[in-house]
Design a protein around this motif. Structure first.
Motif, PDB file in Angstrom:
ATOM      1  N   PRO A 215      18.453 -69.662  34.553  1.00 59.49           N
ATOM      2  CA  PRO A 215      17.748 -69.385  33.294  1.00 59.49           C
ATOM      3  C   PRO A 215      16.285 -69.027  33.535  1.00 59.49           C
ATOM      4  O   PRO A 215      15.617 -69.628  34.376  1.00 59.49           O
ATOM      5  CB  PRO A 215      17.865 -70.716  32.532  1.00 59.49           C
ATOM      6  N   GLU A 216      15.794 -68.030  32.812  1.00 58.71           N
ATOM      7  CA  GLU A 216      14.384 -67.649  32.930  1.00 58.71           C
ATOM      8  C   GLU A 216      13.497 -68.620  32.148  1.00 58.71           C
ATOM      9  O   GLU A 216      12.415 -68.985  32.601  1.00 58.71           O
ATOM     10  CB  GLU A 216      14.187 -66.224  32.422  1.00 58.71           C
ATOM     11  N   LYS A 217      13.962 -69.018  30.982  1.00 60.22           N
ATOM     12  CA  LYS A 217      13.232 -69.972  30.145  1.00 60.22           C
ATOM     13  C   LYS A 217      14.227 -71.013  29.627  1.00 60.22           C
ATOM     14  O   LYS A 217      14.723 -70.899  28.497  1.00 60.22           O
ATOM     15  CB  LYS A 217      12.533 -69.271  28.985  1.00 60.22           C
ATOM     16  N   PRO A 218      14.541 -72.026  30.439  1.00 57.08           N
ATOM     17  CA  PRO A 218      15.566 -72.992  30.031  1.00 57.08           C
ATOM     18  C   PRO A 218      15.196 -73.745  28.756  1.00 57.08           C
ATOM     19  O   PRO A 218      14.071 -74.221  28.607  1.00 57.08           O
ATOM     20  CB  PRO A 218      15.653 -73.935  31.238  1.00 57.08           C
ATOM     21  N   LYS A 219      16.154 -73.826  27.843  1.00 54.21           N
ATOM     22  CA  LYS A 219      15.957 -74.575  26.597  1.00 54.21           C
ATOM     23  C   LYS A 219      17.050 -75.625  26.520  1.00 54.21           C
ATOM     24  O   LYS A 219      18.229 -75.331  26.650  1.00 54.21           O
ATOM     25  CB  LYS A 219      15.973 -73.651  25.378  1.00 54.21           C
TER      26      LYS A 219
END
Length: 263
Positions: A215-219
């Motif tokens: 993931p590039e921006k894990p949420k």
């Protein structure tokens, strides 16, 4: 196909790549086989891992009452330097504490998001490293009880981190380090009573996780709040599911939740 069960820490096998299993009371899921497939997770309820009752989970998979009562959640679990079984001193259950604390423990260096020091029972190597998402690790000392491991960790925390940055770990923002060199660098800071347990000659262990896309921006997914979630599973690292839309779900942090998983 739909599986229903109580979430507990995924069981693993040390292979290349790591093999993951979600184990329920009457069934199990080989998670690696779900990669690149769409799955749906639905929150059903809660079940305390100690008393088995349908109670709200407080911490570590336990309801509030059990968390402050069961020996499985004593302070020495998270802070091994507080172990007292070697003194014959009870915290919550001396027999349980002797069983767990009075066995070989390892102090190690692991590299997941950064170099960190940690403690685990010898029997939990390399499982502990897998759970932390470390791509490389090495033992520093092997001691006969949890207390000695704990005071070693405390001493070394002044010179190296003791926490993992979960976002960096999941994004795979990693750098290879010479852990043998780090071990030698830290040797002089090991407590006097532990120096004889220092491990001079062993090699790094390297771990490979089944991840097709990081993931590039894990949420982080809060399944209890959302109720249900569907997504394409593209990886598993540490104790996290990684989905194609950057959503991540920490199985360990959600122990005690009863879920339905549709495949």
């Amino acid at each position: 196909m739909v599986y229903t069960g109580v979430l507990t820490k995924m069981q693993t096998e040390f292979q290349n790549p790591i093999q993951y299993y979600l184990v329920f009371k009457n069934d199990f899921i080989h998670v690696n086989q779900l990669l690149n497939k769409s799955i749906t997770m639905t929150y059903v309820g809660s079940e305390c891992l100690n008393c088995g009752l349908n109670r709200e989970i407080y911490r570590q998979g336990f309801c509030k009452s059990c968390f402050f009562d069961t020996p499985n959640a004593g302070d020495w679990i998270m802070r091994p330097e507080l172990s007292t079984a070697h003194l014959g001193k009870e915290d919550r259950d001396i027999e349980y504490e002797k069983k767990v604390q009075l066995q070989p423990h390892i102090v190690y260096l692991a590299n997941s998001s950064n170099i960190k020091v940690g403690v685990t029972r010898k029997a939990q190597i390399p499982t502990r490293w897998i759970d932390q998402g470390a791509h490389e690790a090495i033992e520093i000392v092997e001691v006969p009880n949890r207390y000695l491991a704990g005071i070693t960790e405390v001493a070394l925390k002044d010179y190296v981190a003791d926490k993992t940055n979960w976002r960096k770990m999941l994004k795979n923002e990693i750098e290879d380090e010479d852990l043998k060199e780090w071990r030698q660098r830290l040797k002089s800071h090991i407590p006097t009573e532990v120096k004889d347990y220092f491990i001079e000659h062993n090699e790094e262990t390297h771990l490979h996780f089944p991840v097709h896309q990081y993931p590039e921006k894990p949420k982080s997914l809060n399944l209890k709040k959302e109720g249900t979630y569907s997504g394409n599973l593209v990886g598993v690292k540490g104790q996290y599911f990684i989905f194609e839309d950057n959503t991540v779900f920490n199985i360990r942090a959600n122990e005690g939740l009863v879920v339905e998983i549709g495949i």
